[in-house]
Scaffold this motif. Structure first.
Motif, PDB file in Angstrom:
ATOM      1  N   SER A   1     -13.396  -7.975  -2.882  1.00  0.00           N
ATOM      2  CA  SER A   1     -12.846  -7.121  -3.929  1.00  0.00           C
ATOM      3  C   SER A   1     -11.352  -7.349  -4.151  1.00  0.00           C
ATOM      4  N   CYS A   2     -10.676  -7.922  -3.163  1.00  0.00           N
ATOM      5  CA  CYS A   2      -9.216  -8.052  -3.209  1.00  0.00           C
ATOM      6  C   CYS A   2      -8.783  -9.460  -3.605  1.00  0.00           C
ATOM      7  N   GLY A   3      -9.495 -10.070  -4.542  1.00  0.00           N
ATOM      8  CA  GLY A   3      -9.133 -11.405  -4.990  1.00  0.00           C
ATOM      9  C   GLY A   3      -7.698 -11.518  -5.492  1.00  0.00           C
ATOM     10  N   PRO A   4      -7.239 -10.608  -6.364  1.00  0.00           N
ATOM     11  CA  PRO A   4      -5.842 -10.682  -6.818  1.00  0.00           C
ATOM     12  C   PRO A   4      -4.834 -10.520  -5.689  1.00  0.00           C
ATOM     13  N   LEU A   5      -5.141  -9.688  -4.701  1.00  0.00           N
ATOM     14  CA  LEU A   5      -4.231  -9.507  -3.579  1.00  0.00           C
ATOM     15  C   LEU A   5      -4.206 -10.752  -2.695  1.00  0.00           C
ATOM     16  N   ARG A   6      -5.346 -11.389  -2.504  1.00  0.00           N
ATOM     17  CA  ARG A   6      -5.375 -12.620  -1.718  1.00  0.00           C
ATOM     18  C   ARG A   6      -4.584 -13.728  -2.404  1.00  0.00           C
ATOM     19  N   ALA A   7      -4.655 -13.778  -3.739  1.00  0.00           N
ATOM     20  CA  ALA A   7      -3.880 -14.785  -4.462  1.00  0.00           C
ATOM     21  C   ALA A   7      -2.380 -14.584  -4.257  1.00  0.00           C
ATOM     22  N   GLU A   8      -1.962 -13.329  -4.126  1.00  0.00           N
ATOM     23  CA  GLU A   8      -0.551 -13.055  -3.850  1.00  0.00           C
ATOM     24  C   GLU A   8      -0.222 -13.320  -2.378  1.00  0.00           C
ATOM     25  N   MET A   9      -1.123 -12.955  -1.479  1.00  0.00           N
ATOM     26  CA  MET A   9      -0.896 -13.160  -0.046  1.00  0.00           C
ATOM     27  C   MET A   9      -0.820 -14.645   0.308  1.00  0.00           C
ATOM     28  N   LYS A  10      -1.435 -15.478  -0.493  1.00  0.00           N
ATOM     29  CA  LYS A  10      -1.448 -16.916  -0.227  1.00  0.00           C
ATOM     30  C   LYS A  10      -0.038 -17.495  -0.175  1.00  0.00           C
ATOM     31  N   ARG A  11       0.913 -16.830  -0.778  1.00  0.00           N
ATOM     32  CA  ARG A  11       2.302 -17.305  -0.784  1.00  0.00           C
ATOM     33  C   ARG A  11       3.007 -17.021   0.534  1.00  0.00           C
ATOM     34  N   TYR A  12       2.355 -16.296   1.448  1.00  0.00           N
ATOM     35  CA  TYR A  12       2.984 -15.907   2.710  1.00  0.00           C
ATOM     36  C   TYR A  12       2.129 -16.414   3.872  1.00  0.00           C
TER      37      TYR A  12
ATOM     38  N   ALA B   1      -9.715 -21.422   0.372  1.00  0.00           N
ATOM     39  CA  ALA B   1     -10.761 -21.085  -0.600  1.00  0.00           C
ATOM     40  C   ALA B   1     -10.345 -19.973  -1.549  1.00  0.00           C
ATOM     41  N   TRP B   2      -9.131 -19.446  -1.413  1.00  0.00           N
ATOM     42  CA  TRP B   2      -8.702 -18.349  -2.268  1.00  0.00           C
ATOM     43  C   TRP B   2      -8.283 -18.864  -3.636  1.00  0.00           C
ATOM     44  N   GLY B   3      -8.361 -17.983  -4.619  1.00  0.00           N
ATOM     45  CA  GLY B   3      -7.974 -18.354  -5.969  1.00  0.00           C
ATOM     46  C   GLY B   3      -6.470 -18.487  -6.120  1.00  0.00           C
ATOM     47  N   ASP B   4      -6.081 -19.065  -7.237  1.00  0.00           N
ATOM     48  CA  ASP B   4      -4.670 -19.265  -7.530  1.00  0.00           C
ATOM     49  C   ASP B   4      -4.142 -18.105  -8.353  1.00  0.00           C
ATOM     50  N   ARG B   5      -2.890 -17.736  -8.124  1.00  0.00           N
ATOM     51  CA  ARG B   5      -2.324 -16.582  -8.820  1.00  0.00           C
ATOM     52  C   ARG B   5      -2.040 -16.864 -10.289  1.00  0.00           C
ATOM     53  N   TYR B   6      -2.199 -18.108 -10.721  1.00  0.00           N
ATOM     54  CA  TYR B   6      -1.949 -18.431 -12.127  1.00  0.00           C
ATOM     55  C   TYR B   6      -3.239 -18.637 -12.924  1.00  0.00           C
ATOM     56  N   ASP B   7      -4.410 -18.494 -12.292  1.00  0.00           N
ATOM     57  CA  ASP B   7      -5.638 -18.714 -13.041  1.00  0.00           C
ATOM     58  C   ASP B   7      -5.957 -17.501 -13.914  1.00  0.00           C
ATOM     59  N   SER B   8      -6.894 -17.686 -14.839  1.00  0.00           N
ATOM     60  CA  SER B   8      -7.197 -16.646 -15.829  1.00  0.00           C
ATOM     61  C   SER B   8      -7.853 -15.429 -15.196  1.00  0.00           C
ATOM     62  N   ASN B   9      -8.707 -15.643 -14.186  1.00  0.00           N
ATOM     63  CA  ASN B   9      -9.389 -14.519 -13.564  1.00  0.00           C
ATOM     64  C   ASN B   9      -8.383 -13.598 -12.863  1.00  0.00           C
TER      65      ASN B   9
ATOM     66  N   ALA C   1      -5.217 -13.264 -13.629  1.00  0.00           N
ATOM     67  CA  ALA C   1      -4.414 -12.582 -14.646  1.00  0.00           C
ATOM     68  C   ALA C   1      -5.184 -11.430 -15.276  1.00  0.00           C
ATOM     69  N   GLU C   2      -6.487 -11.614 -15.495  1.00  0.00           N
ATOM     70  CA  GLU C   2      -7.289 -10.561 -16.119  1.00  0.00           C
ATOM     71  C   GLU C   2      -7.441  -9.361 -15.203  1.00  0.00           C
ATOM     72  N   ARG C   3      -7.712  -9.586 -13.904  1.00  0.00           N
ATOM     73  CA  ARG C   3      -7.884  -8.470 -12.980  1.00  0.00           C
ATOM     74  C   ARG C   3      -6.559  -7.793 -12.664  1.00  0.00           C
ATOM     75  N   ARG C   4      -5.479  -8.550 -12.694  1.00  0.00           N
ATOM     76  CA  ARG C   4      -4.177  -7.945 -12.436  1.00  0.00           C
ATOM     77  C   ARG C   4      -3.755  -7.054 -13.596  1.00  0.00           C
ATOM     78  N   THR C   5      -4.230  -7.347 -14.782  1.00  0.00           N
ATOM     79  CA  THR C   5      -3.908  -6.509 -15.934  1.00  0.00           C
ATOM     80  C   THR C   5      -4.464  -5.107 -15.759  1.00  0.00           C
ATOM     81  N   GLY C   6      -5.598  -5.020 -15.063  1.00  0.00           N
ATOM     82  CA  GLY C   6      -6.152  -3.697 -14.799  1.00  0.00           C
ATOM     83  C   GLY C   6      -7.291  -3.352 -15.738  1.00  0.00           C
ATOM     84  N   TRP C   7      -7.962  -2.242 -15.407  1.00  0.00           N
ATOM     85  CA  TRP C   7      -9.109  -1.795 -16.182  1.00  0.00           C
ATOM     86  C   TRP C   7      -8.656  -1.153 -17.478  1.00  0.00           C
TER      87      TRP C   7
END
Length: 360
Positions: free
Chosen positions: A226-237, A279-287, A289-295
């Motif tokens: 469920s935390c795909g956007p957070l993992r994309a941010e954590m990948k930088r650390y 295996a985590w997603g990239d913080r610049y991909d479309s998915n 960006a869409e989930r970070r925008t919020g519901w």
């Protein structure tokens, strides 16, 4: 040492992919870092625990540290976790007991990061975000029958969303708060590792209560789908990811000597599950960006109809009107509906004639 039993949703460290197990992982890590020998009972539902909520810790027969033994049950998992942590730190060996004044100030600040930043980000992507909400419904369906599972997931999501709305937390804000905590924790780990080598913790060479609080949230961010956007941010650390893996391995080793399961199930003795960020997603991909925008509420756009569609709709309305007229006509002709006004008029005239005769 008092007899301690932990009632939790999951048995081992690193085995909490859903948000319901975060607070249980927090209390389990706190018991281990405090070097408290205890038993663990795995509960599928909160009704299986003595307090009616999970997690629950029982110390010398006293549930959640309530000395009266008849205190009210916790109203939420957050309250239950707070009572468990407070009871563990006050009734058992406190892992912060020998901390200096400066270390206590640092511990309090790290607790605030875990409680205000990491926790709110976890709750947003577990309850409000569509992916996390569906994952939680599926998890609840394994232990609760439908529609109780759906109702439980929906009520918890509404409660969490009200709190997040009051705090002004949306998808963008949740990611920003998590990144703020990631940066602060990463700096602490770099300094601690430089001073203490492989035996580092957040506040030095010894585990503290803030390690248990931060680890529970970070492990959930790193392991939950469920935390795909957070993992994309954590990948930088990368230092933060290494911390999750190191603490997981250390806690699993501690389980071997500190945990005796009440149901005779051996604690986890295998290799600690490793977090792999490749295996985590990239913080610049479309998915991302869409989930970070919020519901956002779903909007319906009016579809432009062709002439053929308009003609078919017009004929459909004609057919419905003809069918309705046919049914009404059949009901009149078949005698199902009768309109008789003459009898009432004749009856009124007869009554009037009788009144005239009586007068004469």
């Amino acid at each position: 040492m008092p007899a301690v039993t932990l009632y939790a949703r999951q048995r081992s460290i690193g085995d909490a992919p859903t948000h319901d197990g975060v607070e249980s992982a927090h209390v389990a890590a706190l018991l281990l870092t405090s070097s408290v020998e205890h038993r663990v009972e795995r509960c599928a539902t909160a009704a299986s625990s003595p307090s009616g909520a999970l997690p629950c810790v029982e110390i010398d027969g006293d549930v959640d540290g309530d000395a009266s033994g008849a205190g009210p049950a916790p109203r939420s998992a957050r309250e239950a976790a707070h009572r468990c942590a407070t009871a563990t730190r006050t009734r058992t060996r406190d892992c912060d007991g020998d901390a200096s004044a400066d270390e206590r100030a640092m511990i309090a600040g790290l607790h605030a990061l875990a409680r205000e930043n990491l926790r709110l980000a976890s709750e947003y992507f577990a309850y409000v975000d569509a992916v996390g909400y569906e994952a939680r419904k599926e998890e609840l369906a394994k232990t609760l029958p439908w529609p109780l599972s759906a109702w439980t997931a929906r009520s918890a999501a509404k409660e969490a969303k009200r709190e997040l709305d009051r705090a002004g937390v949306d998808g963008e804000r949740a990611c920003a708060m998590a990144v703020e905590a990631y940066g602060a924790l990463n700096n602490r780990l770099v300094n601690s590792n430089a001073r203490h080598g492989d035996g580092y913790w957040l506040c030095g060479a010894k585990p503290r209560s803030c390690d248990a609080a931060a680890y529970a949230q970070l492990s959930y961010h790193a392991r939950s789908p469920s935390c795909g956007p957070l993992r994309a941010e954590m990948k930088r650390y990368p230092r933060l990811i290494q911390y999750v893996n190191d603490v997981t391995e250390r806690l699993v080793e501690m389980e071997k000597t500190l945990v005796q399961n009440a149901d005779d199930v051996e604690p986890s003795r295998g290799t600690a599950p490793t977090v792999d960020p490749s295996a985590w997603g990239d913080r610049y991909d479309s998915n991302h960006a869409e989930r970070r925008t919020g519901w956002k509420p779903r909007t319906t756009k009016a579809k432009k109809m062709s002439e053929k569609d308009k003609d078919m709709r017009r004929k459909a309305w004609y057919s419905v009107g003809f069918a309705a007229a046919s049914v009404i006509s059949y009901m009149f002709l078949g005698g199902f509906i009768q309109l008789d006004f003459d009898d009432e008029d004749d009856e009124d005239e007869d009554h009037a004639a009788d009144d005239v005769d009586d007068d004469e």
